[in-house]
Structure formats: structure tokens, C-alpha cells
Scaffold this motif. Structure first.
Motif, PDB file in Angstrom:
ATOM      1  N   LEU A  16       0.542  -0.832  -0.401  1.00 40.94           N
ATOM      2  CA  LEU A  16       0.025  -0.058  -0.179  1.00 40.94           C
ATOM      3  C   LEU A  16       1.054   0.865  -0.084  1.00 40.94           C
ATOM      4  O   LEU A  16       2.172   1.105   0.202  1.00 40.94           O
ATOM      5  CB  LEU A  16      -0.350  -0.065   1.834  1.00 40.94           C
ATOM      6  N   LYS A  17       0.169   2.105  -0.360  1.00 43.84           N
ATOM      7  CA  LYS A  17       0.944   3.580  -0.963  1.00 43.84           C
ATOM      8  C   LYS A  17       2.818   3.279  -1.093  1.00 43.84           C
ATOM      9  O   LYS A  17       3.342   3.789  -0.628  1.00 43.84           O
ATOM     10  CB  LYS A  17       0.831   3.733   0.643  1.00 43.84           C
ATOM     11  N   ASN A  18       3.353   2.435  -1.990  1.00 41.40           N
ATOM     12  CA  ASN A  18       4.551   1.831  -1.950  1.00 41.40           C
ATOM     13  C   ASN A  18       5.390   3.254  -2.668  1.00 41.40           C
ATOM     14  O   ASN A  18       5.288   4.516  -3.552  1.00 41.40           O
ATOM     15  CB  ASN A  18       4.400   1.299  -3.425  1.00 41.40           C
ATOM     16  N   ALA A  19       6.350   2.821  -1.868  1.00 36.68           N
ATOM     17  CA  ALA A  19       7.099   4.368  -1.668  1.00 36.68           C
ATOM     18  C   ALA A  19       8.405   3.642  -2.103  1.00 36.68           C
ATOM     19  O   ALA A  19       8.774   2.537  -0.838  1.00 36.68           O
ATOM     20  CB  ALA A  19       7.949   5.655  -1.475  1.00 36.68           C
ATOM     21  N   ALA A  20       9.970   3.569  -3.085  1.00 33.59           N
ATOM     22  CA  ALA A  20      11.211   2.922  -2.463  1.00 33.59           C
ATOM     23  C   ALA A  20      12.034   4.199  -2.083  1.00 33.59           C
ATOM     24  O   ALA A  20      11.720   5.144  -1.872  1.00 33.59           O
ATOM     25  CB  ALA A  20      11.920   2.572  -4.221  1.00 33.59           C
ATOM     26  N   CYS A  21      13.269   3.524  -1.512  1.00 34.50           N
ATOM     27  CA  CYS A  21      13.831   4.801  -0.646  1.00 34.50           C
ATOM     28  C   CYS A  21      15.483   3.863  -0.660  1.00 34.50           C
ATOM     29  O   CYS A  21      15.361   2.448  -0.497  1.00 34.50           O
ATOM     30  CB  CYS A  21      13.401   4.534   1.098  1.00 34.50           C
ATOM     31  N   LEU A  22      16.403   4.383  -1.056  1.00 32.10           N
ATOM     32  CA  LEU A  22      18.154   4.375  -1.188  1.00 32.10           C
ATOM     33  C   LEU A  22      18.018   5.019   0.235  1.00 32.10           C
ATOM     34  O   LEU A  22      18.322   6.303   0.547  1.00 32.10           O
ATOM     35  CB  LEU A  22      18.622   4.974  -2.428  1.00 32.10           C
ATOM     36  N   LEU A  23      18.491   4.159   1.290  1.00 32.24           N
ATOM     37  CA  LEU A  23      19.949   4.718   1.625  1.00 32.24           C
ATOM     38  C   LEU A  23      20.649   5.025   2.106  1.00 32.24           C
ATOM     39  O   LEU A  23      21.691   3.778   1.552  1.00 32.24           O
ATOM     40  CB  LEU A  23      19.829   3.601   3.243  1.00 32.24           C
ATOM     41  N   VAL A  24      21.749   6.040   1.759  1.00 27.88           N
ATOM     42  CA  VAL A  24      22.982   6.033   1.740  1.00 27.88           C
ATOM     43  C   VAL A  24      23.887   7.000   2.380  1.00 27.88           C
ATOM     44  O   VAL A  24      23.220   8.325   2.680  1.00 27.88           O
ATOM     45  CB  VAL A  24      23.350   7.278   0.148  1.00 27.88           C
ATOM     46  N   ASP A  25      24.668   6.672   3.409  1.00 25.39           N
ATOM     47  CA  ASP A  25      25.685   7.266   4.572  1.00 25.39           C
ATOM     48  C   ASP A  25      24.125   7.483   5.700  1.00 25.39           C
ATOM     49  O   ASP A  25      23.846   8.617   6.218  1.00 25.39           O
ATOM     50  CB  ASP A  25      25.916   8.531   4.418  1.00 25.39           C
ATOM     51  N   GLY A  26      23.380   6.725   5.303  1.00 23.10           N
ATOM     52  CA  GLY A  26      22.474   6.776   6.636  1.00 23.10           C
ATOM     53  C   GLY A  26      21.126   7.786   6.556  1.00 23.10           C
ATOM     54  O   GLY A  26      19.950   8.047   7.314  1.00 23.10           O
ATOM     55  N   ALA A  27      21.071   7.709   5.328  1.00 26.99           N
ATOM     56  CA  ALA A  27      20.173   9.537   4.976  1.00 26.99           C
ATOM     57  C   ALA A  27      19.584   9.376   3.923  1.00 26.99           C
ATOM     58  O   ALA A  27      19.472   8.469   2.614  1.00 26.99           O
ATOM     59  CB  ALA A  27      20.818  11.304   4.275  1.00 26.99           C
ATOM     60  N   PRO A  28      18.013   9.468   3.492  1.00 33.26           N
ATOM     61  CA  PRO A  28      16.468   8.688   2.766  1.00 33.26           C
ATOM     62  C   PRO A  28      17.026   9.342   1.105  1.00 33.26           C
ATOM     63  O   PRO A  28      16.839  11.117   1.646  1.00 33.26           O
ATOM     64  CB  PRO A  28      15.306   8.630   3.272  1.00 33.26           C
ATOM     65  N   VAL A  29      17.376   8.884   0.078  1.00 32.20           N
ATOM     66  CA  VAL A  29      16.776   9.269  -0.924  1.00 32.20           C
ATOM     67  C   VAL A  29      15.533   9.021  -0.885  1.00 32.20           C
ATOM     68  O   VAL A  29      15.770   7.378  -1.490  1.00 32.20           O
ATOM     69  CB  VAL A  29      18.106   9.304  -2.067  1.00 32.20           C
ATOM     70  N   TRP A  30      14.870   9.856  -1.759  1.00 33.98           N
ATOM     71  CA  TRP A  30      13.236   9.425  -1.517  1.00 33.98           C
ATOM     72  C   TRP A  30      13.026   8.537  -3.025  1.00 33.98           C
ATOM     73  O   TRP A  30      13.280   9.680  -3.612  1.00 33.98           O
ATOM     74  CB  TRP A  30      11.788   9.113  -0.953  1.00 33.98           C
ATOM     75  N   SER A  31      11.809   7.742  -3.581  1.00 38.04           N
ATOM     76  CA  SER A  31      11.330   8.032  -5.030  1.00 38.04           C
ATOM     77  C   SER A  31       9.573   8.770  -4.582  1.00 38.04           C
ATOM     78  O   SER A  31       9.886   9.179  -3.628  1.00 38.04           O
ATOM     79  CB  SER A  31      10.821   6.323  -5.534  1.00 38.04           C
ATOM     80  N   ALA A  32       9.229   9.003  -5.240  1.00 36.90           N
ATOM     81  CA  ALA A  32       7.859   9.141  -5.743  1.00 36.90           C
ATOM     82  C   ALA A  32       6.920   8.412  -4.281  1.00 36.90           C
ATOM     83  O   ALA A  32       7.305   7.322  -4.626  1.00 36.90           O
ATOM     84  CB  ALA A  32       7.067   9.879  -7.209  1.00 36.90           C
ATOM     85  N   VAL A  33       5.502   8.771  -4.438  1.00 37.54           N
ATOM     86  CA  VAL A  33       4.764   7.602  -3.445  1.00 37.54           C
ATOM     87  C   VAL A  33       4.456   6.857  -5.062  1.00 37.54           C
ATOM     88  O   VAL A  33       3.713   8.329  -5.982  1.00 37.54           O
ATOM     89  CB  VAL A  33       3.951   8.001  -3.105  1.00 37.54           C
ATOM     90  N   HIS A  34       3.856   5.736  -5.189  1.00 38.38           N
ATOM     91  CA  HIS A  34       3.543   5.443  -6.193  1.00 38.38           C
ATOM     92  C   HIS A  34       2.090   4.708  -6.251  1.00 38.38           C
ATOM     93  O   HIS A  34       1.811   4.646  -7.254  1.00 38.38           O
ATOM     94  CB  HIS A  34       4.028   3.751  -6.714  1.00 38.38           C
ATOM     95  N   GLY A  35       1.808   5.064  -5.213  1.00 37.76           N
ATOM     96  CA  GLY A  35       0.335   4.050  -4.829  1.00 37.76           C
ATOM     97  C   GLY A  35       0.259   2.407  -4.107  1.00 37.76           C
ATOM     98  O   GLY A  35       1.149   2.292  -3.706  1.00 37.76           O
ATOM     99  N   ASP A  36      -1.026   2.028  -4.583  1.00 38.42           N
ATOM    100  CA  ASP A  36      -0.851   0.593  -4.153  1.00 38.42           C
ATOM    101  C   ASP A  36      -0.905   0.213  -5.348  1.00 38.42           C
ATOM    102  O   ASP A  36      -0.937   0.287  -6.379  1.00 38.42           O
ATOM    103  CB  ASP A  36      -2.320   0.344  -3.995  1.00 38.42           C
ATOM    104  N   LEU A  37       0.039  -1.051  -5.175  1.00 38.58           N
ATOM    105  CA  LEU A  37       0.629  -1.878  -5.903  1.00 38.58           C
ATOM    106  C   LEU A  37      -0.530  -3.263  -6.501  1.00 38.58           C
ATOM    107  O   LEU A  37       0.353  -4.198  -8.012  1.00 38.58           O
ATOM    108  CB  LEU A  37       1.790  -2.582  -5.868  1.00 38.58           C
ATOM    109  N   SER A  38      -1.606  -2.781  -6.262  1.00 35.84           N
ATOM    110  CA  SER A  38      -2.981  -3.458  -6.756  1.00 35.84           C
ATOM    111  C   SER A  38      -2.920  -2.736  -8.533  1.00 35.84           C
ATOM    112  O   SER A  38      -3.100  -3.776  -9.047  1.00 35.84           O
ATOM    113  CB  SER A  38      -3.835  -3.781  -6.629  1.00 35.84           C
ATOM    114  N   ASP A  39      -2.416  -2.208  -8.510  1.00 34.90           N
ATOM    115  CA  ASP A  39      -2.854  -1.172  -9.943  1.00 34.90           C
ATOM    116  C   ASP A  39      -1.198  -1.391 -10.686  1.00 34.90           C
ATOM    117  O   ASP A  39      -0.069  -1.431 -10.727  1.00 34.90           O
ATOM    118  CB  ASP A  39      -2.513   0.086  -9.109  1.00 34.90           C
ATOM    119  N   PRO A  40      -0.944  -2.099 -11.831  1.00 28.54           N
ATOM    120  CA  PRO A  40      -0.659  -2.786 -12.774  1.00 28.54           C
ATOM    121  C   PRO A  40       0.577  -0.982 -13.134  1.00 28.54           C
ATOM    122  O   PRO A  40       1.906  -1.053 -13.145  1.00 28.54           O
ATOM    123  CB  PRO A  40      -0.558  -2.998 -13.926  1.00 28.54           C
ATOM    124  N   ALA A  41      -0.233   0.000 -13.402  1.00 26.90           N
ATOM    125  CA  ALA A  41       0.813   1.758 -13.546  1.00 26.90           C
ATOM    126  C   ALA A  41       1.572   1.370 -11.859  1.00 26.90           C
ATOM    127  O   ALA A  41       3.184   2.345 -12.124  1.00 26.90           O
ATOM    128  CB  ALA A  41       0.159   2.953 -13.531  1.00 26.90           C
TER     129      ALA A  41
END
Length: 382
Positions: A16-41
């Protein structure tokens, strides 16, 4: 907490409300929020975001973190990506990740007590969790307690139909014979009788410790929600009823009857008779009393755990803390017990911020045992 520099970890979030995160030196670099992964988009957007995060950072990725649920697209993507990169895929339990996200955001050093309250997350025992009292110290954690589980009559359908959760609560209270007559007008005689039989025979009734499902049960008991068209609709209606009452009667007393049993489970069955037996004029008052009682019991439960574990920090995570009455009452009572209360800030308390917790746990685990990282969490991890 491990004090070594944290490795770079990618986390793919949950469902739900999916977003990815890259942790670099302990700090987050975020993607956009994609929404629920029931949606192929949303799935396609997650794939694109992961590629962009990797392309935008030069240092090698040490691991890819994901939820424990094997059927999530985010989990499958993480496993595939880790294999292609030749790094570990690290499963992180959903509620551990909720609390870890708060720890990471506030950069808390040392062990914390966590209250992780939401609709559902897969537990290490394969059951549906969602009302969890945790101890967390980096990659180490333990499930100290949980809400008394309720049956889900009809499985996932019960999460969409609060009357079913109210029926489940009636059954748990020893009043299951009332289900058919009480809910016939809402669900139909045959369906209500069928749910009564399902619960009596424990057929297609998986258990859940979810706080969200207890909110559904309360809303269903008060007649505030029969079926939900949107996520958390029943809980929102219950909070609105409580807020109406508390605006007029701020000194309302909480309901009585919540207890902690010998297994350190918070048992809410004692709160329910006041809801089932409330007349039409008593709905808002009962909703308010339920909120206050639940908040007080949760705060007392966490305070006891903090005292036993010698921690002064309590972290609140999970979507149920979007409920303002619950959030503020729990916070106030914990602070009155001289505890430091930490809540998610940047991404809110729901699943949109979960990837930070996943990445942080995997980074902590890898920093502590770089040659022996586990692909799955087990419980307790102490």
C-alpha cells in the motif's frame, strides 16, 4: 545500535502507498509515492523509480530490502534485483520496519519500545499482525506483545465489511448466538447465519492481531459502518463520532474493561459490551469511551514495557496513528510517564514511509554481520 558506517541499501517498500528508498550514509533518498501495487501502473512506476535511484548513486548497493510477504510485487522485484546485482535480498518484518523508520528518522541511539498499529502486515509466524508491542535495537527486535487476535470470517472480505468484524467480536465475547439475529437486517439472514456458523466452526476464519480490525469491529458494533468503499472508512467514521462527543464533553471517562492477559496480549473484549448495547443516543459517547480506553491501555502497556526493558524512548508507527484522538492521547500519557515519544514526520505514519525502516534494518544487519546476512527475519531476533 551498531556505530559503524552504514552501507548503502535499497528498499522497495510494501504493497500500500508504495515508495522506494535508497539509504545513503544513513540518509534516505526517496522515490515518489507510487500508490497501491494492485495497480499495474504503480508497479511500473516502482520499477522505473528503482532504476532511477540506482542510476543516480555511484556507490555499490550492499543489499536490497523488502517486506516479508512473498506475493508483493515489491518483494518479487527486490529479490530479482538483488540477484541481478549479486547482493542479498533482505526481508524485514512489516511492523519492525514501521518502528525502525521512526528510529532512523530521529536518529535514536539505543533500544526503543515500539507501538506499531495498522491494518495488516505479515508476521514471522505467517499470521496477520497489526497491533504490536515491540522492542527494537537496530537489527535486533522482539515481539513483546500484541492485541488479542480476532477471527476474520471470510478472510480478506472481513476487512471490507465491518459488520463481520463486529460479529467476530461478539463470538469472541461468548455471544456468538446473537450474530444471526443482530446482523440479519444489514447483511441478510442467510449471510449473517452463515457467518455465525463459520465462527462457531472456525471455518475460513484466519486470526489477526490488527488494530484496524478492532476499529472495524467497534464501528460495526455501533452501526457506523457495514461495508467499506474506501480504506479505513469505518475507523474514520468511528473517530468522527468520538470527536463530536469529545468536543462537547472533553472530560468523558474512558470505558472500562481492557486488560493485559498472562501472555502480554492486550484484550479489548471487555470494551465491546458498551458498544453493542449502546442505544441510538449513545453511539457518539461509546465511540469516545472506546477511543480513550484503547489509548490509555496502549500507553500503559508501552510504559510497562519501557520500565521492564530500561528504555526511555517509545516510537509510534503504523497507519492507525493517523487517528488524532488515539495519537494525542497515547502521546500525552506516555510523556506523563516521563518517556520520550517519537513519531514519523516526513512521510507520515503509514506505509508510504515503510521503505526507510526496511533499508535501515538491512543496513544495520549488514553492518553488524556483513558475512552472514539473513534473507529472512525470524522472531524473536534477540
Amino acid at each position: 545500535m551498531n556505530t559503524a558506517p552504514l552501507p548503502t541499501v535499497l528498499a522497495c517498500g510494501a504493497w500500500l502507498k508504495n515508495a522506494a528508498c535508497l539509504l545513503v550514509d544513513g540518509a534516505p533518498v526517496w522515490s515518489a509515492v507510487h500508490g497501491d501495487l494492485s495497480d499495474p501502473a504503480a508497479c511500473a512506476a516502482l520499477e522505473a523509480s528503482v532504476e532511477a535511484l540506482l542510476a543516480g548513486h555511484g556507490a555499490p548497493i550492499a543489499a536490497v530490502a523488502h517486506d516479508l510477504h512473498p506475493d508483493f510485487f515489491s518483494t518479487q522485484l527486490a529479490v530479482q534485483l538483488a540477484a541481478s546485482l549479486g547482493v542479498p535480498a533482505v526481508g524485514v518484518q512489516h511492523h519492525h520496519a514501521h518502528i525502525a523508520a521512526v528510529v532512523a528518522e530521529h536518529r535514536i541511539d539505543g533500544p526503543v519500545i515500539g507501538l506499531a498499529l495498522d491494518g495488516v502486515g505479515l508476521g514471522t509466524d505467517g499470521q496477520a499482525w497489526g497491533g504490536e508491542l515491540l522492542w527494537v535495537d537496530g537489527a535486533l527486535w522482539q515481539r513483546l506483545g500484541h492485541l488479542l487476535p480476532l477471527a476474520l470470517p471470510g478472510g480478506d472480505r472481513a476487512a471490507r465489511e465491518p459488520w463481520r468484524m463486529a460479529a467476530s467480536a461478539l463470538h469472541a465475547m461468548g455471544r456468538g448466538e446473537q450474530i444471526a439475529s443482530r446482523f440479519a437486517s444489514q447483511a441478510g439472514e442467510a449471510v449473517a447465519a452463515g457467518v455465525q456458523q463459520m465462527l462457531a466452526k472456525n471455518l475460513n476464519c484466519p486470526a489477526t492481531s490488527s488494530t484496524g480490525r478492532w476499529f472495524d469491529a467497534a464501528a460495526g458494533a455501533l452501526g457506523l459502518s457495514v461495508r467499506q468503499a474506501d480504506e479505513a472508512q469505518a475507523a474514520i467514521a468511528l473517530e468522527a463520532a468520538a470527536a463530536r462527543w469529545l468536543a462537547q464533553y472533553p472530560d468523558t471517562a474512558p470505558l472500562r474493561g481492557a486488560v493485559i492477559d498472562t501472555q502480554n496480549r492486550l484484550d479489548l473484549r471487555g470494551l465491546m459490551p458498551a458498544l453493542f448495547d449502546a442505544g441510538a443516543d449513545g453511539v457518539d459517547a461509546a465511540a469516545a469511551g472506546f477511543h480513550l480506553a484503547l489509548a490509555d491501555a496502549l500507553a500503559d502497556w508501552a510504559t510497562q514495557a519501557a520500565q521492564e526493558r530500561g528504555s526511555r524512548d517509545v516510537c509510534l508507527g503504523g497507519g492507525c496513528f493517523f487517528n488524532g484522538i488515539l495519537r494525542e492521547r497515547v502521546t500525552t500519557r506516555l510523556q506523563a510517564a516521563a518517556l520520550r515519544v517519537h513519531r514519523p514526520l516526513d512521510k507520515g505514519c503509514g506505509d508510504a514511509g515503510l521503505a526507510l525502516g526496511q533499508a535501515w534494518v538491512a543496513a544495520q544487519q549488514l553492518a553488524a554481520t556483513p558475512q552472514n546476512i539473513s534473507s529472512k527475519e525470524t522472531e524473536p531476533c534477540v
